[in-house]
Design a protein around this motif. Structure first.
Motif, short mmCIF file in Angstrom:
data_model
loop_
_atom_site.label_atom_id
_atom_site.label_comp_id
_atom_site.label_asym_id
_atom_site.label_seq_id
_atom_site.Cartn_x
_atom_site.Cartn_y
_atom_site.Cartn_z
N UNK A 53 -14.76 -7.77 32.28
CA UNK A 53 -13.75 -8.59 31.63
C UNK A 53 -13.26 -9.70 32.54
N UNK A 54 -13.03 -9.37 33.79
CA UNK A 54 -12.57 -10.38 34.75
C UNK A 54 -13.64 -11.44 34.97
N UNK A 55 -14.89 -11.04 35.07
CA UNK A 55 -15.98 -12.01 35.24
C UNK A 55 -16.07 -12.92 34.01
N UNK A 56 -15.86 -12.37 32.83
CA UNK A 56 -15.88 -13.17 31.61
C UNK A 56 -14.77 -14.20 31.61
N UNK A 57 -13.58 -13.79 32.03
CA UNK A 57 -12.46 -14.72 32.11
C UNK A 57 -12.71 -15.81 33.14
N UNK A 58 -13.24 -15.42 34.28
CA UNK A 58 -13.55 -16.39 35.33
C UNK A 58 -14.60 -17.38 34.85
N UNK A 59 -15.63 -16.87 34.19
CA UNK A 59 -16.70 -17.74 33.69
C UNK A 59 -16.19 -18.70 32.63
N UNK A 60 -15.27 -18.24 31.79
CA UNK A 60 -14.77 -19.12 30.74
C UNK A 60 -13.92 -20.26 31.30
N UNK A 61 -13.40 -20.09 32.50
CA UNK A 61 -12.58 -21.13 33.13
C UNK A 61 -13.41 -22.04 34.05
N UNK A 62 -14.64 -21.66 34.29
CA UNK A 62 -15.49 -22.44 35.21
C UNK A 62 -16.13 -23.60 34.48
N UNK A 63 -16.38 -24.65 35.23
CA UNK A 63 -17.08 -25.80 34.69
C UNK A 63 -18.57 -25.54 34.74
N UNK A 64 -19.27 -26.00 33.73
CA UNK A 64 -20.72 -25.90 33.72
C UNK A 64 -21.26 -26.99 34.64
N UNK A 65 -22.13 -26.63 35.60
CA UNK A 65 -22.58 -27.60 36.60
C UNK A 65 -23.55 -28.66 36.11
N UNK A 66 -23.82 -28.72 34.82
CA UNK A 66 -24.73 -29.75 34.32
C UNK A 66 -24.27 -30.31 33.02
#
Length: 66
Positions: A53-66
């Motif tokens: 769940x934490x990884x999902x939240x972190x990923x949803x806040x991250x910018x896509x690098x491309x």
């Protein structure tokens, strides 16, 4: 031990609180070998679920690098 990313480290830290709350009910002086199979599985499943769940939240806040 494998190196972990900063995001994984953050997710591990986020999973500690739910596991710690349950360990409090078992007693901090209780050895892992004194827990039942169900209790150990609960701890592991909780840690994994909270990590995901934490990884999902972190990923949803991250910018896509491309």
């Amino acid at each position: 031990m494998a190196e972990i990313t900063e995001e994984e480290h953050m997710a591990i830290l986020a999973s500690l609180k739910p596991v710690a709350r349950q360990m409090e009910t078992y007693g901090w002086d209780t050895r892992l070998s004194e827990l039942t199979e169900v209790q150990v599985l609960w701890l592991i499943e909780t840690a994994v679920q909270e990590f995901r769940e934490a990884m999902g939240e972190i990923a949803s806040k991250s910018e896509v690098p491309f």
